[in-house]
Design an enzyme around this catalytic site. Structure first.
Site: not given
Ligand code: PNS
Length: 166
Positions: A19, A43, A96, A133
């Site tokens: 990150h 999660k 990745r 993570s």
């Molecule tokens: O680190 P992560 O858990 O892979 O992050 C995922 C994250 C938080 C980026 C993803 O869950 C997200 O974009 N959530 C926002 C919710 C949202 O707007 N969803 C609709 C469009 S995808």
């Protein structure tokens, strides 16, 4: 000249070296970078959002990343609503592996349909290609040493907390 604003969203539970590398590189590409802790309902969380924010801020400061980075959290509504609120036209994600491409592609497409926002993918440094993570959570939970995979503030926090605290 327009101000280029981007958002790096994620769970950051906990923040990893991967990150911090992506944040450092993205901070060099944009005028203003919002690092956003987003609750991911898919999660099981290890750390409360407030703790992730504190660790992210400390890790960014310790890494000497420029003053154009703002750390925040967002729990109500769409990610693109936050982006619109802060004037961001780009989301930045680290990639990745092929698995990340498969996971990220639908979100990038839907976010673009929702608001026209673009997602820029930065390829992870190969040194961080196995760092996640979820792996850090698992090793920490079982009492292992996660210091090679996380920034100093996170390593110190997890070591002090001990495996049974989560
Ligand atoms: O680190 P992560 O858990 O892979 O992050 C995922 C994250 C938080 C980026 C993803 O869950 C997200 O974009 N959530 C926002 C919710 C949202 O707007 N969803 C609709 C469009 S995808």
């Amino acid at each position: 000249m327009s101000n280029r604003v981007a958002v790096v969203p994620g769970s950051f539970d906990p923040p990893t070296q991967g990150h911090i590398d992506v944040i450092r590189r993205a901070a060099g590409l944009f005028d203003e970078l919002h690092v956003l802790v987003v609750h991911n309902p898919d999660k099981d969380a290890m750390l409360p959002i407030a703790q992730r924010l504190e660790l992210l801020q400390e890790s960014i400061t310790e890494a000497g990343i420029g003053g154009n980075v703002v750390v925040g959290s967002w729990s109500v509504g769409l990610l693109v609503d936050y982006a619109e609120e802060v004037g961001a036209s780009v989301l930045v994600k680290g990639i990745r592996s092929q698995g990340d491409v498969t996971y990220e592609t639908p979100m990038a497409v839907v976010n673009n349909h929702l608001s026209g926002i673009e997602t820029v993918f930065l390829l992870a440094d190969p040194a961080n290609s196995v760092v996640s993570s979820s792996l850090v959570r698992q090793v920490a939970d079982l009492g292992g040493d996660v210091s090679p995979y996380v920034p100093g503030p996170v390593a110190r926090y997890l070591e002090k907390a001990g495996p049974t605290d989560f």
